[in-house]
Design an enzyme around this catalytic site. Structure first.
Site, mmCIF file in Angstrom:
data_model
loop_
_atom_site.group_PDB
_atom_site.id
_atom_site.type_symbol
_atom_site.label_atom_id
_atom_site.label_comp_id
_atom_site.label_asym_id
_atom_site.label_seq_id
_atom_site.Cartn_x
_atom_site.Cartn_y
_atom_site.Cartn_z
ATOM 1 N N GLN A 238 0.425 -1.640 0.042
ATOM 2 C CA GLN A 238 -0.258 -0.142 -0.402
ATOM 3 C C GLN A 238 0.795 0.475 -0.187
ATOM 4 O O GLN A 238 0.752 2.001 -0.279
ATOM 5 C CB GLN A 238 -0.580 -0.278 1.321
ATOM 6 C CG GLN A 238 -1.872 -0.961 1.340
ATOM 7 C CD GLN A 238 -2.937 -0.638 2.269
ATOM 8 O OE1 GLN A 238 -3.298 -2.033 2.935
ATOM 9 N NE2 GLN A 238 -3.846 0.262 2.351
ATOM 10 N N ARG A 385 -9.417 -0.755 7.297
ATOM 11 C CA ARG A 385 -11.081 0.462 6.232
ATOM 12 C C ARG A 385 -11.303 2.029 7.041
ATOM 13 O O ARG A 385 -12.212 2.455 7.491
ATOM 14 C CB ARG A 385 -11.877 0.094 6.035
ATOM 15 C CG ARG A 385 -12.681 0.769 4.985
ATOM 16 C CD ARG A 385 -13.670 0.194 4.044
ATOM 17 N NE ARG A 385 -14.181 0.667 2.915
ATOM 18 C CZ ARG A 385 -14.308 0.620 1.976
ATOM 19 N NH1 ARG A 385 -14.299 -1.322 1.412
ATOM 20 N NH2 ARG A 385 -14.563 0.907 0.827
ATOM 21 N N CYS A 386 -10.200 2.677 8.139
ATOM 22 C CA CYS A 386 -10.345 3.883 8.565
ATOM 23 C C CYS A 386 -9.062 4.269 9.254
ATOM 24 O O CYS A 386 -7.744 3.786 8.781
ATOM 25 C CB CYS A 386 -11.075 2.911 10.648
ATOM 26 S SG CYS A 386 -9.334 2.449 11.239
ATOM 27 N N GLU A 761 -13.107 5.475 3.960
ATOM 28 C CA GLU A 761 -13.104 4.897 5.599
ATOM 29 C C GLU A 761 -14.304 5.146 6.454
ATOM 30 O O GLU A 761 -14.417 4.447 6.829
ATOM 31 C CB GLU A 761 -12.026 5.008 5.790
ATOM 32 C CG GLU A 761 -10.757 4.746 5.103
ATOM 33 C CD GLU A 761 -9.440 4.782 5.583
ATOM 34 O OE1 GLU A 761 -9.948 5.721 5.877
ATOM 35 O OE2 GLU A 761 -8.480 4.008 5.300
#
Lengths: 807, 283
Positions: A238, A385-386, A761
């Site tokens: 990522q 996902r935050c 997110e």
């Protein structure tokens, strides 16, 4: 004849497919046809395959490792252990959180699945066969999987390497299994507010350990070319540029001799931010053998060993006046970090941005203390996902609001509205040190309540409770409310870095002579659709149609340096860099246009896709004409060519927000649930592509649904992972996934060049409290204040059982 | 998740299967749909040298519907769902098959594999006990029949010998009063608890009842006492509760990630009540 009619301004704008256009994702043609190119698709001549011998124990001494039988197997090239890596100084590696972790077991293992030895073989099957032949002798050690027990005085020492070290990367360590205490805010002030308050709600809220579980697991291919001394590393990264820098620092290979490539990535969700032993071992194995080495996790490897998320025990106290005005908040967190502190947070924030936990509310005084603790569990602690620890913060405050509402006997929607930060208070300085950029919470909240007919739902719920008590139904109705505020777009270089690299991001644009373009960015899409949306930003800024702009990311030899994609930072940071680079293009284009039109620059104005002479719109030069001139004309005092680069250091984070409402039916006997309605209003500032936003919201809500209603990484007391396969680890299919209704308000960020805030997110951050609050709300009339997630069938049944609802 | 090496056989005659099984003994296994065996091999929990694929053997296929229903062992769950005559003759099969995993699994998963593997989580063994099915087994010494109610000895332990294969399943055409009620956590999961119920009625009373439960013991549980408790009743609360009590005495669930024993018993009671009510409504 209309042939000569020039297109209108609106037609020219539409042709760009720029900001606000629901443009179809350009990536989908290859993904839906199975033509993506993932790490496991990389096949090189003479490539070898790696596989790990992993610890079956949660905590054990490694007495001996005998690889002779494995090495005797035809096709096995090497078996690496810590002893082999030690001379290179690579048997341990630094973590992103200022700790270090074993690459291969050095004397002991600290969690089940830990990497013990790395087998390298001619093919994947031989590697797996050889793993079984490596004999490891272990001696059991006492296991600690409970962070509270880990802090007891006589708890076993997990990190013998740290014995006697009372100072860690984030301050004092007060116990041998303690990592740090990190504090923000005004402790005395918060205590005073609590002691003087009319009402105090106090609760322990657990946000359980779970896992991002991307469909594509983690992996890499390392290829060391001994002739030219260059290392090429394909991987599920990522943050490919940071991986290059880390690989250079760890291996001693000069950074210009390392090329990192993130090809297509099948979901990341934070799981692919960190550096894993598989990467290090693959690089070493390629250097040693001179052949490419591939390592790709299987599903069990991924769930058991690569970065988990959450595992926060949050003790909250919230104070209020008797009419519901919040006067203070105090939170203490016991954070289970597993065996090594490998959390992926900006360096100065060991608990991430957890101190956004005052949420959407104007709370005058607050305090947060977070104790990090070692246990015999896998390391990690990533932002699934935050943004960094933001979903934990949102869950805490949205639970505390509900519990306070119960204690006050007040409607929870009304309590929220009474305490929201008002529109005119922005930019708002929170008690825990953040500057919220913009927001209009009351408008969003009112819209949401109206959309679901909130009063009607409450009336129906009251009738349902009566019917349940009469024995006419066994189903309860829960209304889950959530108003969340995110903090994304890390972040300003002055206080945000990863391993010393400031968290700016970048974009480089090259306009071709015929007026099309390529742009490269420091981010990397893992399914977000960057090739679609970044082109839209550039289209609106440069007047070149999005369809004529290629977006490239992920190759460190070609893309400008950037910190990668996680924490919803791509749009806030790289998206801003794209806009700023495009504006540099436009500035030069304006000079060229002035030359071509023989006017002063100041006499020109930008008009969608062209510069036109003010007051004489028929005299203009389109960006296509300007691009050609940039390469063709000898323009005095202007360099040929048309390209620009921008490295963007954001002045602040962005603060997306939203209002979510979940209506849930619960069967008190079986613990089964049905999501009857889910309404999600998101405000992510300027909306680049409504269709991509909707897709992001659907995906994020589905992950939130999974987390709240069943997904967890559970350990038994021996340190065994109980949820290591997709049979027990809940990943919803289309069958389980609820239907969602999406909506929006649009409050631009005042400091972002195009006003965008990021959205990927938000649905996870806001979704988890909405689902969980719905479960709690269903049992509110029967006295439930807190029951921990995940709300799977047996836990809901247990709640009903404990409340005496089974007669 | 990488299996060890094995030899793959794909004979087209039943006799060739028997010969391979006789030759290799417990080093060989037959594979039907593979949904149980292949994951076990990939986890290296099942080690075998010879895998015998049954898909090319025509005589293991086919559905015959008469007073007796005969289903070839290699009939897929998808075929159970789409066979017109079977849906009318024994609708409980479709009701159960529809709750097995997802279409992709049902295209490959077979009735024979489901019942022969002896996995207590599988749905069809309990259902076959409910229907009083008989399993036809063929081995080197010929063919024999074993009642489904006698077939299961322990988890993965059945009356089938290592050199025998399941050829077909037969059962008498059932009456209309049926229900298969299953609670699971998600698509693809084994049952937390499931109940198969067949009822027959005369003069508005239950004249015959058969009840079997799934994944609540190390074998499927056919509860004769539970069925008997309903006979002569109109499925009123006292009879249903007597049946539930009898069933609870026969099951022996264990705690797993689906939940603790107490929860499983509660769910078992709930699904049985629902199954009886639905079956009675269809009599």
């Amino acid at each position: 004849m209309n042939d000569q009619t020039p297109p209108t301004r609106e037609e020219r704008t539409a042709a760009l497919k720029g900001l606000g256009c629901a443009r179809k994702r350009v990536e989908d043609a290859r993904f839906t046809q199975g033509k993506g190119n993932y790490v496991d698709d990389v096949k090189l001549p003479a490539m070898l395959f790696g596989d790990f011998v992993r610890s079956p124990y949660g905590h054990a001494r490694v007495k001996s490792i005998d690889a002779s039988a494995a090495l005797a197997l035809p096709g096995v090239i090497a078996v690496l252990t810590a002893k082999d890596l030690e001379p290179l100084g690579l048997h341990w590696m630094p973590t992103l959180a200022g700790d270090k972790q074993m690459v291969l077991a050095d004397g002991k293992v600290l969690f089940q699945g830990q990497e013990v030895a790395f087998v390298v073989a001619e093919d994947r099957y031989v590697a797996a066969d050889a793993v079984e032949l490596v004999e490891v002798e272990y001696e059991d050690l006492p296991v600690v999987t409970d962070p509270f027990k880990a802090l007891e005085p006589n708890a076993p020492v997990l990190r013998e390497d740290l014995q006697g070290q009372t100072e860690g990367a984030h301050g004092l360590r007060r116990h041998h299994n303690h990592i740090f205490l990190w504090e923000q805010g005004d402790k005395d002030g918060a205590e005073a507010a609590i002691s003087e308050a009319d009402v105090v709600a106090e609760e322990r809220v657990y946000y359980h350990r779970t896992h991002p579980c991307p469909l594509e697991t983690c992996g890499c291919v390392a290829s060391m070319d001994k002739v030219n001394g260059k290392l090429t590393l394909w991987g599920t990264f990522q943050a490919p540029h940071v991986v290059r820098t880390v690989a250079s620092l760890l291996s001693g290979i000069a950074e210009h001799n390392i090329r990192v490539i993130s090809p297509d990535i099948g979901g990341g969700f934070g799981n692919k931010v960190g550096v894993y032993p598989g990467y290090v071992c693959s690089i070493v194995a390629s250097i040693v053998t001179g052949r490419p080495v591939k390592w790709v996790e299987d599903r069990m490897d991924n769930l058991m060993t690569t970065a988990f998320a959450r595992d926060y025990w949050m003790d909250g106290r919230i104070a209020a006046t008797k009419d519901g005005k919040i006067t203070g908040l105090s939170v203490h967190v016991t954070a289970d970090h597993g065996a090594f502190d490998a959390c992926a947070d900006p360096t100065k924030f060991p608990a991430g941005f957890f101190h956004i936990c005052t949420g959407s509310y104007d709370i005058p005084v607050a305090y947060v203390g977070v104790d990090g603790v070692y246990t015999n569990k896998a390391p990690g602690g990533v932002a699934y996902r935050c943004s960094f620890r933001v979903t934990e913060a949102a869950y805490l405050i949205e639970r505390m609001i509900e519990i306070l509402a119960q204690k006050l006997g007040m409607d929870a929607a009304e309590l929220r509205a009474k305490n929201f930060i008002r529109k005119e208070q922005f930019p708002y300085h929170s008690a825990l040190g953040w500057e919220y950029d913009s927001g209009d919470y009351h408008t969003a909240w009112d819209k949401a309540l109206k959309a679901v007919d909130y009063d009607g739902l409450r009336a129906e719920q009251a009738e349902r409770v009566v019917a349940f008590r009469r024995g006419e139904t066994r189903k309860l109705l829960g209304i889950g409310l959530c108003h969340f505020t995110e903090i994304v777009g890390a972040g300003p270089v002055k206080n945000c870095d990863i391993l010393g690299m400031g968290m700016f991001d970048s974009c480089e644009i090259r306009i071709h002579p015929t007026g099309s373009a390529i742009a490269r960015l420091g981010t990397i899409s893992q399914g977000q659709g960057h090739a679609t949306t970044f082109a839209q930003i550039l289209a609106s800024e440069t007047g070149i149609p999005a369809d004529n702009i290629t977006i490239e990311e992920g190759d460190t030899d070609t893309a400008p340096y950037g910190l990668g994609t996680y924490g919803s930072r791509s749009t806030p940071v790289a998206g801003a860099a794209a806009a700023m680079a495009a504006r540099k293009i436009r500035a030069k284009a304006q000079m060229i246009a002035a030359y071509l039109l023989e006017v002063h620059e100041g006499d020109l104005e930008w008009d969608v896709d062209r510069f036109a002479v003010k007051g004489a719109p028929e005299r203009f030069k389109t960006m296509t004409e300007i691009a050609y001139a940039a390469y063709h004309d000898a323009i005095p005092n202007i360099e040929p060519g048309l390209e620009a680069v921008s490295y963007y250091d954001p002045p602040n984070m962005t603060y997306p927000f939203g209002a979510y409402i979940c209506v849930m039916e619960i069967d008190a006997d079986t613990g089964e649930h049905e999501i009857r309605q889910f309404y999600a209003l998101d405000d992510c500032g300027t909306r680049i592509n409504p269709m991509v936003i909707e897709g992001q919201v659907h995906g994020g809500l589905t992950e939130a649904y999974a987390i709240s209603m069943g997904q967890e990484i559970a350990y038994d007391e021996m340190g065994n992972v109980k949820t290591g396969t997709l049979m027990d680890f809940f990943l919803p299919t289309s069958w389980e996934t609820p239907h969602y209704t999406t909506d929006f308000t649009e409050t631009p960020s005042p400091h972002h060049p195009i006003g965008a805030k990021g959205v990927g997110e938000s649905p996870n951050v806001g979704g988890v409290p909405a689902f969980s609050n719905a479960v709690h709300d269903a049992f509110r009339a029967f006295g439930l204040t807190q029951s921990h997630m995940p709300h799977d069938q047996w836990r809901i049944w247990k709640t009903a059982q404990d409340l005496g609802l089974h007669g | 998740m990488i299996p060890a090496a094995f030899e793959y056989h794909r004979p087209s005659e039943l006799s060739a299967v028997i010969a391979l099984l006789s030759e290799h003994g417990d080093e060989a296994r037959v594979v039907a749909g593979g949904h149980s065996l292949i994951p076990m091999m990939k986890l290296r929990m099942a080690a075998l040298d010879h895998l015998i694929d049954l898909r090319d053997i025509a005589e293991l296929r086919g559905i015959e519907v008469g007073a007796t229903i005969r289903i070839g062992a290699m009939t897929t769950q998808h075929e159970l769902l789409t066979h017109a005559g079977l849906a009318e003759a024994a609708p409980i099969l479709a009701e159960a098959a529809r709750q097995i995993a997802d279409p992709q699994v049902r295209y490959l998963g077979t009735l024979g594999g489901n019942v022969a593997n002896g996995d207590p989580g599988n749905d069809m063994p309990g259902l076959m006990q409910c229907l009083d099915a008989r399993f036809t087994l063929t081995g080197p010494d010929g063919t024999r029949e074993v009642a489904a109610r006698d077939f299961y000895e322990a988890a993965y332990m059945t009356a089938r010998e290592d050199d025998e294969i399941l050829v077909a399943i037969t059962f008498p055409r059932p009456g209309a009063g049926h229900a298969y009620e299953k609670q699971k956590r998600k698509i693809g999961d084994y049952a937390t608890a499931a109940a198969a119920v067949q009822l027959e009625a005369a003069d508005s009373k239950v004249s015959a009842a058969s009840i079997a439960m799934t994944n609540l013991s190390d074998v499927p549980v056919w509860s004769a006492a539970a069925g008997a408790a309903l006979v002569g009743s109109a499925c009123g609360t006292p009879a249903v509760e007597a049946a539930v009590a009898a069933m609870l005495a026969d099951i022996d669930p264990v705690e797993d990630s689906r939940g603790p024993v107490e929860f499983k018993k509660h769910v078992a009671a709930t699904v049985l009540r629902r199954a009886i009510a639905r079956a009675w409504s269809r009599v």
